[in-house]
Write a protein that holds these residues in place. Structure first.
Motif, mmCIF file in Angstrom:
data_model
loop_
_atom_site.group_PDB
_atom_site.id
_atom_site.type_symbol
_atom_site.label_atom_id
_atom_site.label_comp_id
_atom_site.label_asym_id
_atom_site.label_seq_id
_atom_site.Cartn_x
_atom_site.Cartn_y
_atom_site.Cartn_z
ATOM 1 N N ARG A 268 0.822 -1.211 0.000
ATOM 2 C CA ARG A 268 0.000 0.000 0.000
ATOM 3 C C ARG A 268 0.854 1.258 0.000
ATOM 4 O O ARG A 268 0.625 2.190 -0.776
ATOM 5 N N ASP A 269 1.859 1.277 0.877
ATOM 6 C CA ASP A 269 2.726 2.443 0.965
ATOM 7 C C ASP A 269 3.499 2.655 -0.335
ATOM 8 O O ASP A 269 3.714 3.794 -0.764
ATOM 9 N N GLY A 270 3.892 1.543 -0.961
ATOM 10 C CA GLY A 270 4.585 1.643 -2.238
ATOM 11 C C GLY A 270 3.700 2.217 -3.326
ATOM 12 O O GLY A 270 4.126 3.064 -4.120
ATOM 13 N N LEU A 271 2.433 1.787 -3.340
ATOM 14 C CA LEU A 271 1.488 2.282 -4.344
ATOM 15 C C LEU A 271 1.211 3.760 -4.152
ATOM 16 O O LEU A 271 1.235 4.546 -5.104
ATOM 17 N N PHE A 272 0.962 4.145 -2.928
ATOM 18 C CA PHE A 272 0.557 5.548 -2.681
ATOM 19 C C PHE A 272 1.742 6.516 -2.724
ATOM 20 O O PHE A 272 1.551 7.709 -2.926
ATOM 21 N N SER A 273 2.941 6.020 -2.572
ATOM 22 C CA SER A 273 4.109 6.908 -2.656
ATOM 23 C C SER A 273 4.624 7.042 -4.077
ATOM 24 O O SER A 273 5.196 8.078 -4.444
ATOM 25 N N LYS A 274 4.378 6.024 -4.925
ATOM 26 C CA LYS A 274 4.925 6.035 -6.275
ATOM 27 C C LYS A 274 3.883 6.259 -7.368
ATOM 28 O O LYS A 274 4.210 6.728 -8.447
ATOM 29 N N VAL A 275 2.627 5.894 -7.096
ATOM 30 C CA VAL A 275 1.584 6.010 -8.120
ATOM 31 C C VAL A 275 0.531 7.043 -7.715
ATOM 32 O O VAL A 275 0.240 7.969 -8.472
ATOM 33 N N PHE A 276 -0.019 6.909 -6.519
ATOM 34 C CA PHE A 276 -1.085 7.810 -6.064
ATOM 35 C C PHE A 276 -0.510 8.942 -5.237
ATOM 36 O O PHE A 276 -0.882 9.163 -4.097
ATOM 37 N N GLN A 277 0.440 9.671 -5.783
ATOM 38 C CA GLN A 277 1.096 10.748 -5.040
ATOM 39 C C GLN A 277 0.156 11.935 -4.834
ATOM 40 O O GLN A 277 -0.716 12.193 -5.608
#
Length: 277
Positions: A268-277
């Motif tokens: 989740r953290d990877g998605l929101f830090s790299k995609v859903f910024q």
């Protein structure tokens, strides 16, 4: 010159035909696989109606009004999905632990029969006309859509879902926030599918969708474990004496839950830090 139109009705028609067929099958005999498939179709309809409501924003109750005849069916098919996940998780644990849990298996079977009866009652009570009414209304609201309308509304909902998810992940992960993010990701995936059916490009790239898919799958595994652990501990709560093997299973499920939560948070953290910024 007439404005360009988009055709998202074809996708809806295919989903509606499959959904109606599943519904009719369930009025004859309840099967978990078909009930779960119908739940997926109903989630699609709910999302599709939300999109139309966003486009036709003056019709403030569009989604609620059109989906209300299906709401009880949706909630009850979801219950079948839940008890099936619990049953599957128990089978997996029985293999892992090399043990059987007969009394709990019987409790699941009893619960499942009760849910099946409820779903059957709900489906036979619902008139077939609700499917025709849904189609006719959706047809009228979607036949003259423009690419701009579809793009604006779908992008707006996607951004809203990302915003809701960002709010959910601000604090320590808990079952409700993880569930909320999971449902938001499901909705985003469906909206991307609807966009592409209308000839629009997806909002997110293929690598981004791969990350979304990975997180969705991890959350599904987490959700299955969560449902099982919740159901199992509730079952144990009323027991005066609990066998050692049941206590061992509860301990194993809790440990598994912590590991799944850790994996979900990492993805989740990877998605929101790299995609859903």
């Amino acid at each position: 010159m007439e404005p360009q139109k988009v055709n998202i009705l074809k996708l809806f028609e295919a989903q509606l035909e499959e959904g109606k067929s599943l519904f009719e099958d369930l009025t004859r005999k309840i099967r978990s696989k078909k009930a779960i498939s119908l739940e997926e179709k109903l989630f699609f309809f709910q999302t599709f109606l939300e999109l139309l409501g966003k486009i036709h924003f003056k019709q403030k109750t569009l989604r609620l009004t059109l989906f209300s005849p299906f709401d009880l069916i949706f909630r009850n098919t979801k219950k079948i999905h839940h008890i099936k996940l619990i049953e599957q998780q128990l089978h997996q644990y029985q293999e892992t632990m090399e043990e059987t849990y007969l009394s709990y298996s019987e409790e699941i079977e009893k619960h499942k029969k009760s849910i099946y009866n409820d779903v059957f009652d709900v489906t036979i009570a619902a008139p077939l006309k609700i499917w025709e009414d849904l189609y006719l209304t959706v047809y009228n609201y979607s036949k003259n859509l423009t690419p701009l309308e579809l793009n604006t509304a779908s992008t707006q909902i996607i951004n809203e879902e990302i915003g809701f998810s960002k709010f959910d992940i601000k604090n320590e992960p808990d079952p409700q926030s993880i569930k909320n993010v999971y449902e938001s990701l499901q909705k985003i995936i469906l909206l991307e599918r609807i966009r592409m059916s209308g000839g629009l490009n997806p909002v997110f790239t293929l690598p981004a969708h791969e990350k979304i898919s990975s997180l969705t799958q991890a959350k599904y595994a987490w959700y299955q474990n969560h449902l099982f652990y919740q159901h199992f501990t509730y079952y144990l709560r009323d027991k005066e004496a609990v066998e050692k093997k049941y206590l061992s299973l509860a301990k194993h499920a809790k440990k598994h839950h912590k590991a799944l939560t850790k994996e979900v948070v990492k993805l989740r953290d990877g998605l929101f830090s790299k995609v859903f910024q």
